[in-house]
Design an enzyme around this catalytic site. Structure first.
Site, PDB file in Angstrom:
ATOM      1  N   ARG A   1       0.813  -1.231   0.000  1.00  0.00           N
ATOM      2  CA  ARG A   1       0.000   0.000   0.000  1.00  0.00           C
ATOM      3  C   ARG A   1       0.846   1.281   0.000  1.00  0.00           C
ATOM      4  O   ARG A   1       0.393   2.334   0.386  1.00  0.00           O
ATOM      5  CB  ARG A   1      -0.967   0.034   1.179  1.00  0.00           C
TER       6      ARG A   1
ATOM      7  N   LYS B   1       2.076  11.451 -11.293  1.00  0.00           N
ATOM      8  CA  LYS B   1       1.385  10.429 -12.101  1.00  0.00           C
ATOM      9  C   LYS B   1       2.345   9.272 -12.314  1.00  0.00           C
ATOM     10  O   LYS B   1       3.445   9.459 -12.843  1.00  0.00           O
ATOM     11  CB  LYS B   1       1.019  10.994 -13.471  1.00  0.00           C
TER      12      LYS B   1
ATOM     13  N   GLU C   1       8.387  18.333 -24.712  1.00  0.00           N
ATOM     14  CA  GLU C   1       7.556  18.688 -23.550  1.00  0.00           C
ATOM     15  C   GLU C   1       7.847  20.131 -23.116  1.00  0.00           C
ATOM     16  O   GLU C   1       6.971  20.815 -22.591  1.00  0.00           O
ATOM     17  CB  GLU C   1       7.791  17.716 -22.386  1.00  0.00           C
TER      18      GLU C   1
ATOM     19  N   LYS D   1       5.029  23.373 -14.974  1.00  0.00           N
ATOM     20  CA  LYS D   1       4.348  22.127 -14.593  1.00  0.00           C
ATOM     21  C   LYS D   1       3.954  22.167 -13.116  1.00  0.00           C
ATOM     22  O   LYS D   1       2.841  21.772 -12.742  1.00  0.00           O
ATOM     23  CB  LYS D   1       5.247  20.910 -14.882  1.00  0.00           C
TER      24      LYS D   1
ATOM     25  N   GLU E   1      -5.918  16.277 -11.630  1.00  0.00           N
ATOM     26  CA  GLU E   1      -6.439  16.467 -12.985  1.00  0.00           C
ATOM     27  C   GLU E   1      -7.968  16.493 -13.032  1.00  0.00           C
ATOM     28  O   GLU E   1      -8.599  15.868 -13.897  1.00  0.00           O
ATOM     29  CB  GLU E   1      -5.884  15.372 -13.909  1.00  0.00           C
TER      30      GLU E   1
ATOM     31  N   ARG F   1      -5.394  20.877 -14.890  1.00  0.00           N
ATOM     32  CA  ARG F   1      -4.170  20.094 -15.163  1.00  0.00           C
ATOM     33  C   ARG F   1      -4.220  19.431 -16.538  1.00  0.00           C
ATOM     34  O   ARG F   1      -3.183  19.092 -17.121  1.00  0.00           O
ATOM     35  CB  ARG F   1      -3.960  19.036 -14.062  1.00  0.00           C
TER      36      ARG F   1
ATOM     37  N   ASN G   1      -1.912  18.069 -21.243  1.00  0.00           N
ATOM     38  CA  ASN G   1      -2.077  17.019 -22.253  1.00  0.00           C
ATOM     39  C   ASN G   1      -2.107  17.570 -23.676  1.00  0.00           C
ATOM     40  O   ASN G   1      -2.406  16.823 -24.615  1.00  0.00           O
ATOM     41  CB  ASN G   1      -3.367  16.233 -21.986  1.00  0.00           C
TER      42      ASN G   1
ATOM     43  N   HIS H   1      -1.044  15.488 -26.613  1.00  0.00           N
ATOM     44  CA  HIS H   1      -0.970  14.100 -26.144  1.00  0.00           C
ATOM     45  C   HIS H   1      -2.156  13.238 -26.560  1.00  0.00           C
ATOM     46  O   HIS H   1      -2.073  12.022 -26.454  1.00  0.00           O
ATOM     47  CB  HIS H   1      -0.822  14.062 -24.616  1.00  0.00           C
TER      48      HIS H   1
ATOM     49  N   HIS I   1      -0.399  10.440 -28.177  1.00  0.00           N
ATOM     50  CA  HIS I   1      -0.414   9.112 -27.541  1.00  0.00           C
ATOM     51  C   HIS I   1      -0.922   8.043 -28.509  1.00  0.00           C
ATOM     52  O   HIS I   1      -0.446   6.908 -28.496  1.00  0.00           O
ATOM     53  CB  HIS I   1      -1.327   9.116 -26.303  1.00  0.00           C
TER      54      HIS I   1
ATOM     55  N   HIS J   1       8.641   9.139 -27.060  1.00  0.00           N
ATOM     56  CA  HIS J   1       7.409   9.791 -26.607  1.00  0.00           C
ATOM     57  C   HIS J   1       7.314  11.228 -27.152  1.00  0.00           C
ATOM     58  O   HIS J   1       6.299  11.628 -27.727  1.00  0.00           O
ATOM     59  CB  HIS J   1       7.404   9.794 -25.070  1.00  0.00           C
TER      60      HIS J   1
HETATM   61  N1  NAD Z   1       4.176  10.663 -15.421  1.00  0.00           N
HETATM   62  C1  NAD Z   1       4.085  11.686 -16.210  1.00  0.00           C
HETATM   63  O1  NAD Z   1       3.529  12.733 -15.859  1.00  0.00           O
HETATM   64  C2  NAD Z   1       4.687  11.605 -17.583  1.00  0.00           C
HETATM   65  C3  NAD Z   1       4.820  12.741 -18.380  1.00  0.00           C
HETATM   66  C4  NAD Z   1       5.423  12.628 -19.622  1.00  0.00           C
HETATM   67  C5  NAD Z   1       5.894  11.395 -20.063  1.00  0.00           C
HETATM   68  N2  NAD Z   1       5.729  10.320 -19.265  1.00  0.00           N
HETATM   69  C6  NAD Z   1       6.252   8.998 -19.686  1.00  0.00           C
HETATM   70  O2  NAD Z   1       7.659   9.080 -19.797  1.00  0.00           O
HETATM   71  C7  NAD Z   1       8.106   8.070 -20.694  1.00  0.00           C
HETATM   72  C8  NAD Z   1       9.112   8.652 -21.635  1.00  0.00           C
HETATM   73  O3  NAD Z   1      10.216   9.114 -20.876  1.00  0.00           O
HETATM   74  P1  NAD Z   1      11.684   9.134 -21.499  1.00  0.00           P
HETATM   75  O4  NAD Z   1      11.649   9.775 -22.824  1.00  0.00           O
HETATM   76  O5  NAD Z   1      12.591   9.649 -20.460  1.00  0.00           O
HETATM   77  O6  NAD Z   1      11.912   7.572 -21.806  1.00  0.00           O
HETATM   78  P2  NAD Z   1      12.951   6.500 -21.238  1.00  0.00           P
HETATM   79  O7  NAD Z   1      12.858   6.377 -19.784  1.00  0.00           O
HETATM   80  O8  NAD Z   1      12.744   5.287 -22.053  1.00  0.00           O
HETATM   81  O9  NAD Z   1      14.370   7.150 -21.566  1.00  0.00           O
HETATM   82  C9  NAD Z   1      14.734   7.310 -22.902  1.00  0.00           C
HETATM   83  C10 NAD Z   1      16.052   6.582 -23.202  1.00  0.00           C
HETATM   84  O10 NAD Z   1      17.137   7.317 -22.621  1.00  0.00           O
HETATM   85  C11 NAD Z   1      17.913   6.453 -21.800  1.00  0.00           C
HETATM   86  N3  NAD Z   1      18.484   7.285 -20.767  1.00  0.00           N
HETATM   87  C12 NAD Z   1      17.837   7.948 -19.788  1.00  0.00           C
HETATM   88  N4  NAD Z   1      18.685   8.736 -19.117  1.00  0.00           N
HETATM   89  C13 NAD Z   1      19.915   8.548 -19.672  1.00  0.00           C
HETATM   90  C14 NAD Z   1      21.189   9.119 -19.442  1.00  0.00           C
HETATM   91  N5  NAD Z   1      21.369  10.071 -18.529  1.00  0.00           N
HETATM   92  N6  NAD Z   1      22.211   8.699 -20.208  1.00  0.00           N
HETATM   93  C15 NAD Z   1      22.037   7.780 -21.189  1.00  0.00           C
HETATM   94  N7  NAD Z   1      20.832   7.239 -21.479  1.00  0.00           N
HETATM   95  C16 NAD Z   1      19.783   7.614 -20.719  1.00  0.00           C
HETATM   96  C17 NAD Z   1      16.961   5.395 -21.345  1.00  0.00           C
HETATM   97  O11 NAD Z   1      17.619   4.237 -20.950  1.00  0.00           O
HETATM   98  C18 NAD Z   1      16.141   5.180 -22.616  1.00  0.00           C
HETATM   99  O12 NAD Z   1      16.838   4.369 -23.509  1.00  0.00           O
HETATM  100  C19 NAD Z   1       6.863   7.550 -21.397  1.00  0.00           C
HETATM  101  O13 NAD Z   1       6.553   6.298 -20.858  1.00  0.00           O
HETATM  102  C20 NAD Z   1       5.793   8.559 -21.044  1.00  0.00           C
HETATM  103  O14 NAD Z   1       4.516   7.987 -21.013  1.00  0.00           O
HETATM  104  C21 NAD Z   1       5.164  10.390 -18.044  1.00  0.00           C
END
Ligand code: NAD
Length: 361
Positions: A116, A138, A180, A221, A231, A235, A239, A242, A246, A260
């Protein structure tokens, strides 16, 4: 060190070595077991720096998650929960998510659900994680091609945003995160847009001089999330890009996954087009946005059948209300409106518009 807050979650931007991270670990979590979640890349590129900077982490257990969005799934969560159980983790222990948005989304979900809720700390290492995914509470995972269908709202105890981690981030991932930042600018900061769209984005990203832009993005943000943490209303503006983004990202997951931010960038072009058709922005503004985004983000070609699949995925977007696809539309640059119902025809025409701008450029 820039400090911000969302409720009780502390956000610090600057070198993690000068942050309150060590104090948190040695005081609040002095007796806690510490688990560090990484993916293969952050294991190789970021973990050593973290552990050598904070010897208190030498005793921490490190858990390796498979890299990539296609692994942001329940099967991986099960494996981690089983491992947490084997380690005998209890509620007073803490999880440290060291990675991009996939690690912080999934790590936050894993921690929030186990017994939990364990405390967790986010240390984002991708630009996208720093300006968006790691902040705001999130946490979630995907269900098949449907993005972020399972999840919870739960804030980390703290988020440490150290742009130093970006040194090893591949350029295409920097470019993905930048989408973003553009989104935050388009929905909330007209003045920053005037500045940004005149800069060469690739030069800017190569220059590594964008810490002030990271701070501004996090401020936007943070302000939005503080005003509407779960949201219920405003909030939703986060999106922008998105809804269609998405659906494109989900479609590509079935064949060749795209970053993404790349999908969101195309989503922003499409949703800007709908904003223009609804007279929210002028033609000049639409062209400004389109020209800027198309010079950074390549096309993701979709034939008729692909477009139909994307339209089908749109029907499952979390933001929908029953059978209606809901979208965020611009109302001038720096302003937007949420809960805008869009028709399948509008979404289809927006996809055609995206095709047309890449054909012209
Ligand atoms: N929770 C939220 O509010 C929110 C908002 C926007 C996006 N997201 C989510 O975030 C995800 C995308 O995030 P992302 O683009 O960071 O993807 P990711 O975590 O897959 O990272 C992208 C790539 O970069 C690599 N990487 C990360 N940091 C590194 C570093 N310092 N050096 C070398 N390589 C590195 C990772 O291993 C991966 O291969 C999606 O799943 C999306 O849905 C969530």
């Amino acid at each position: 060190m820039k400090q911000l807050e969302i409720g009780t979650c502390k956000i610090e931007i600057g070198s993690i070595v000068s942050s309150s991270f060590e104090q948190l670990l040695t005081e609040k979590y002095a007796h806690a077991r510490k688990i560090i979640l990484v993916d293969e890349n952050t294991h190789d590129q970021c973990l050593e720096y973290l552990i050598t900077s904070f010897p208190v982490l030498e005793e921490a257990e490190v858990m390796l998650l498979p890299v990539g969005e296609e692994n942001k799934v329940m099967e991986v969560c099960f494996q981690v929960w089983e491992a947490l159980s084997e380690y005998g983790m209890v509620r007073s222990d803490v999880v440290i998510n060291l990675g991009g948005g996939v690690v912080t989304d999934m790590g936050g979900f894993i921690a929030s659900v186990f017994k939990r809720g364990l405390d967790f700390i986010n240390v984002p290492t991708s630009l996208l994680g720093m300006v968006d995914a790691a902040i705001g509470g999130k946490n979630g995972i995907d269900l098949g091609s449907y993005k972020n269908q399972l999840g919870v709202f739960q804030h980390p105890v703290a988020v440490y945003i150290d742009p130093g981690f970006l040194q090893t981030l591949p350029t295409e991932e920097l470019v993905s995160g930048y989408a973003e930042m553009i989104k935050h600018t388009l929905i909330a900061d007209k003045e920053q847009w005037k500045l940004l769209h005149q800069l060469d984005p690739i030069k800017l990203l190569n220059s590594k001089h964008y810490e002030t832009l990271i701070v501004r993005s996090v401020e936007i943000k943070t302000t939005v999330v503080n005003a509407d943490p779960k949201e219920a209303g405003m909030r939703k503006i986060l999106n922008f890009g998105h809804t269609i983004g998405h659906a494109i990202e989900g479609f590509c997951l079935q064949t060749e996954p795209v970053a993404h931010g790349h999908a969101v960038a195309l989503g922003m072009i499409a949703e800007s087009y709908i904003s223009f058709k609804r007279e929210g922005i002028s033609q000049r503004e639409l062209l400004e946005i389109t020209n800027y985004l198309t010079q950074i983000y390549p096309h993701i070609p979709l034939d008729e059948s692909d477009k139909n699949d994307v339209l089908e995925l749109l029907k499952h977007d979390k933001k929908n209300e029953r059978d209606t696809v809901m979208c965020v539309l611009l109302d001038g640059i720096g302003n937007c409106v949420y809960n805008q119902a869009i028709t399948e025809k509008e979404a289809y025409e927006a996809l055609l518009y995206v095709d047309s701008v890449y054909t012209l450029n």
